[in-house]
Design an enzyme around this catalytic site. Structure first.
Site, PDB file in Angstrom:
ATOM      1  N   TYR A 108     -45.230  14.987  89.415  1.00 26.89           N
ATOM      2  CA  TYR A 108     -45.726  14.157  88.174  1.00 26.89           C
ATOM      3  C   TYR A 108     -46.470  13.355  88.654  1.00 26.89           C
ATOM      4  O   TYR A 108     -47.444  13.543  89.532  1.00 26.89           O
ATOM      5  CB  TYR A 108     -44.159  13.501  87.870  1.00 26.89           C
ATOM      6  CG  TYR A 108     -44.323  12.623  86.797  1.00 26.89           C
ATOM      7  CD1 TYR A 108     -44.599  13.159  85.368  1.00 26.89           C
ATOM      8  CD2 TYR A 108     -43.898  11.173  86.792  1.00 26.89           C
ATOM      9  CE1 TYR A 108     -44.528  12.281  84.348  1.00 26.89           C
ATOM     10  CE2 TYR A 108     -43.817  10.632  85.793  1.00 26.89           C
ATOM     11  CZ  TYR A 108     -44.252  10.879  84.318  1.00 26.89           C
ATOM     12  OH  TYR A 108     -44.150  10.187  83.215  1.00 26.89           O
ATOM     13  N   LYS A 181     -43.854  17.028  82.223  1.00 24.16           N
ATOM     14  CA  LYS A 181     -42.995  15.987  81.609  1.00 24.16           C
ATOM     15  C   LYS A 181     -41.718  16.613  81.648  1.00 24.16           C
ATOM     16  O   LYS A 181     -40.613  16.366  81.596  1.00 24.16           O
ATOM     17  CB  LYS A 181     -43.361  15.684  80.269  1.00 24.16           C
ATOM     18  CG  LYS A 181     -44.716  14.852  80.158  1.00 24.16           C
ATOM     19  CD  LYS A 181     -44.431  13.276  80.293  1.00 24.16           C
ATOM     20  CE  LYS A 181     -45.407  12.130  80.556  1.00 24.16           C
ATOM     21  NZ  LYS A 181     -44.918  10.954  80.540  1.00 24.16           N
TER      22      LYS A 181
HETATM   23  O1  LMR Z   1     -47.265  10.338  82.308  1.00 29.40           O
HETATM   24  C1  LMR Z   1     -47.223   9.095  82.876  1.00 29.40           C
HETATM   25  O2  LMR Z   1     -47.086   8.832  84.118  1.00 29.40           O
HETATM   26  C2  LMR Z   1     -46.865   7.823  81.861  1.00 29.40           C
HETATM   27  C3  LMR Z   1     -47.566   7.962  80.756  1.00 29.40           C
HETATM   28  O3  LMR Z   1     -46.822   8.781  79.795  1.00 29.40           O
HETATM   29  C4  LMR Z   1     -49.097   7.837  80.679  1.00 29.40           C
HETATM   30  O4  LMR Z   1     -49.403   8.258  79.813  1.00 29.40           O
HETATM   31  O5  LMR Z   1     -49.376   7.386  81.652  1.00 29.40           O
HETATM   32 MN    MN Z   2     -48.465   9.611  78.409  1.00 24.07          MN
END
Ligand code: LMR
Ligand code: MN
Ligand code: NAD
EC number: 4.1.1.101
Length: 563
Positions: A108, A181
């Site tokens: 992520y 996600k």
């Molecule tokens: O994706 C992430 O780490 C958090 C958030 O949705 C973002 O757009 O930064």
């Molecule tokens: Mn985001």
């Protein structure tokens, strides 16, 4: 000669068996690799297609984790893990569940930003995502059916990739954020990975380097805007709702001009969620409640400053404002506690460029003797003396030592959350914030941060990333079979994260640690499901909320393969 042999093979009937075996091995939802049992190998034509020793999933996890450790960079580690994801979902999630805090920054944010920027050149596999093109809207239903391939889809994450994290417009390459996600939904909350669908709406891109890149895999034209864009989004929403009646529809990383419009259009009609607006609002509220638990101060005494009042900045402000109302302030009193700073400086109500979400929080120039001079964050902090400063500006290093010291001069425990992602865009480093305030600042960051040692205290840094709440929110809403996801459920989600951290511990974090993500996702889910049932939003009767949540949870173990 060869084709003659092939025709004979097909005619002999063995072909079908062999085809089926190949389909099983190539289907990541069915493939078990070396863990297929002897009986399965015989029954499904897999005999001889795999090395003879049958492994358990634990053996496989050990072996793949050892390989993972040999990869020299975060990007290489992610590419390796994604190769497991491409081939065998159960094994991928087994590994992820065993190393959740270690893998989060790899699969992520922040590493996902690198794979989005380089998606076309790194491409090896479409990862069961749906690619929907604005140039071919009539194929939309077919495309969704093709990618669902008969699966019962309950959760979609969709992006149009105009505002990926803080790195902007990445066209079709933004599909990775939908995939990423969803991986967190399964790892954190046990959403069944065969019931999810990542979607990208390719409406073009305004990034010239992509349009010029011969390897770019998306549509080669500028973003389509206006009525045609909204008609395409609407067609997607209607088609997805028709095809998948139990759908939870998660919007991610849309641009500032569209995100709130889309949320407002659908939020009372269907089960929908905007992560940047609502998810970020929840996690920041939870972080503030945690911080005030540590400092012992009152919520309603705080003065809040939003730096970067875009999608996330305005979404967070709205959530904190709602909390002020819930805690007893009048609308007028509550509004007077909020200040927004964007590119123009402090926002005033005579500014023609305010967004609809900024307008309610803009002040009158007459409130300040030097209103026309408040054009930077430093000036605004000096004039307002905020007790809370939240950064969603995409401006790296914007929270300077001078600004932070100025803030700390007027409040005992300044609450400072630099939330811009990825790492290279953060407004400040946790370590600096603590050093500049001699350990007084109560800090949370958007990406994971190492603990900070200062004057003999180890400060744990909470991660205020929506990933800490959206999985539980989704699980709870789906488990409750709720008709909509409303503000009350959202508020309950934020409040449910309290009580996990001991606020009396020196250096305690303002939010619970990611190592417990799976545990508190369950807590969030139960709180949200309960709220839906109390409000009678559930489409079907639910006797036991806890059980409904537990029953929905998928665990990464192989099931016996049957005909
Ligand atoms: O994706 C992430 O780490 C958090 C958030 O949705 C973002 O757009 O930064
Ligand atoms: Mn985001
Ligand atoms: N931690 C989290 O969970 C989380 C969640 C959502 C977004 N974010 C981060 O927040 C950032 C913003 O995301 P967004 O979706 O709100 O984007 P956005 O484009 O909607 O908002 C960014 C805002 O910052 C403003 N801005 C740009 N330059 C500025 C400057 N020099 N000074 C002041 N303001 C400036 C823009 O005008 C805009 O209003 C991104 O880096 C994103 O990764 C973090």
């Amino acid at each position: 000669m060869l084709s003659q042999q092939l025709i004979e093979f097909i005619n002999k009937g063995d072909f079908l068996m062999n085809e089926k075996a190949q389909q099983i091995l190539n289907n990541p939802f069915l493939n078990k690799g070396t863990a297929f049992t002897v009986a399965e190998r015989q029954q499904f034509g897999l005999a001889g297609l795999l090395p003879p020793h049958v492994q358990t999933i634990d053996d496989q996890a050990k072996q793949t984790y050892a390989q993972y450790l040999t990869k020299p960079s975060m990007l290489e580690k992610r590419i390796f893990l994604m190769s497991i994801f491409n081939e065998n979902r159960v094994l991928f999630y087994k590994l992820f569940s065993q190393h959740i805090a270690e893998f989060m920054p790899i699969v992520y944010d922040p590493t996902i930003a690198d794979t989005i920027e380089n998606y076309s050149s790194l491409f090896v596999n479409p990862q069961n995502a749906a690619f929907l093109s604005i140039d071919d809207p009539d194929s939309m239903a077919t495309a969704l059916k093709n990618t669902a391939a008969g699966r019962n889809i309950k959760l979609i994450v969709v992006t149009d990739a105009e505002g990926i994290l803080g790195i902007g417009d990445w066209g079709t390459q933004g599909v990775d954020i939908s995939v990423g996600k969803l991986m967190v939904y399964t790892a954190a909350a046990g959403i069944d990975p065969s019931e999810v669908l990542p979607v990208v709406l390719d409406v073009g891109t305004n990034r010239q380097s992509l349009l010029d890149d011969p390897l770019y895999l998306g549509n080669r034209h500028e973003r389509v805007r206006g009525d045609k864009y909204y008609a395409f989004v609407d067609r997607f929403v209607q088609t997805a709702e028709d095809l998948f009646p139990d759908l939870y529809l998660h919007f991610e990383d849309f641009g500032r001009g569209n995100a709130a419009n889309i949320l407002n259009k659908y939020k009372n009609e269907i089960v929908t969620f905007n992560d940047d607006i609502q998810g970020t609002g929840i996690i920041v509220l939870a972080g503030l409640l945690g911080a005030l638990n540590i400092s012992g101060e009152n919520f309603t005494d705080q003065v809040y400053m939003s730096f970067g009042a875009g999608t996330a900045g305005a979404g967070i402000t709205q959530r904190i404002y709602e909390e002020m109302l819930q805690q007893g302030l009048s609308e007028k009193e509550a509004r007077s506690r909020f200040y927004m700073v964007d590119k123009q400086g402090l926002l005033f109500d005579d500014d023609p460029d305010l967004t609809p979400e900024q307008k309610p929080f803009a002040h009158k120039r007459s409130e300040f003797v030097n209103a026309d001079e408040l054009k930077t964050l430093a000036d605004a902090v000096k004039a307002v003396h905020p007790t809370i400063l939240v950064g969603t500006s995409t401006q790296p290093g914007a929270f300077t030592e001078t600004i932070v010291k100025e803030m700390a001069a007027h409040t005992a425990r300044p609450i400072i959350f630099p939330l811009s992602n990825p790492t290279k865009l953060a407004e400040a480093k946790a370590e600096d914030l603590l050093k500049w305030t001699n350990g007084k600042a109560l800090v949370a960051t958007g990406i994971p941060a190492e603990p900070v040692e200062l004057n003999g205290v180890t400060y744990e840094i909470g991660q205020a990333n929506n990933a800490l709440v959206y999985p539980g929110l989704g699980l709870g809403t789906i488990a409750a079979k709720a008709r909509v996801l409303n503000d009350e459920m959202i508020s309950k989600a934020a409040h449910s994260l309290g009580g996990i951290v001991d606020p009396t511990e020196p250096g305690a974090a303002v939010l619970p640690p990611v190592t417990k993500l799976d545990v508190f996702s369950q807590t969030v889910a139960e709180a949200v499901a309960k709220s839906a049932v109390v409000q009678k939003l559930n489409k079907e009767p639910i006797k036991d909320v806890k059980k409904a949540v537990a029953d929905l949870k998928w665990v990464p173990e192989y099931e016996e393969l049957t005909d």
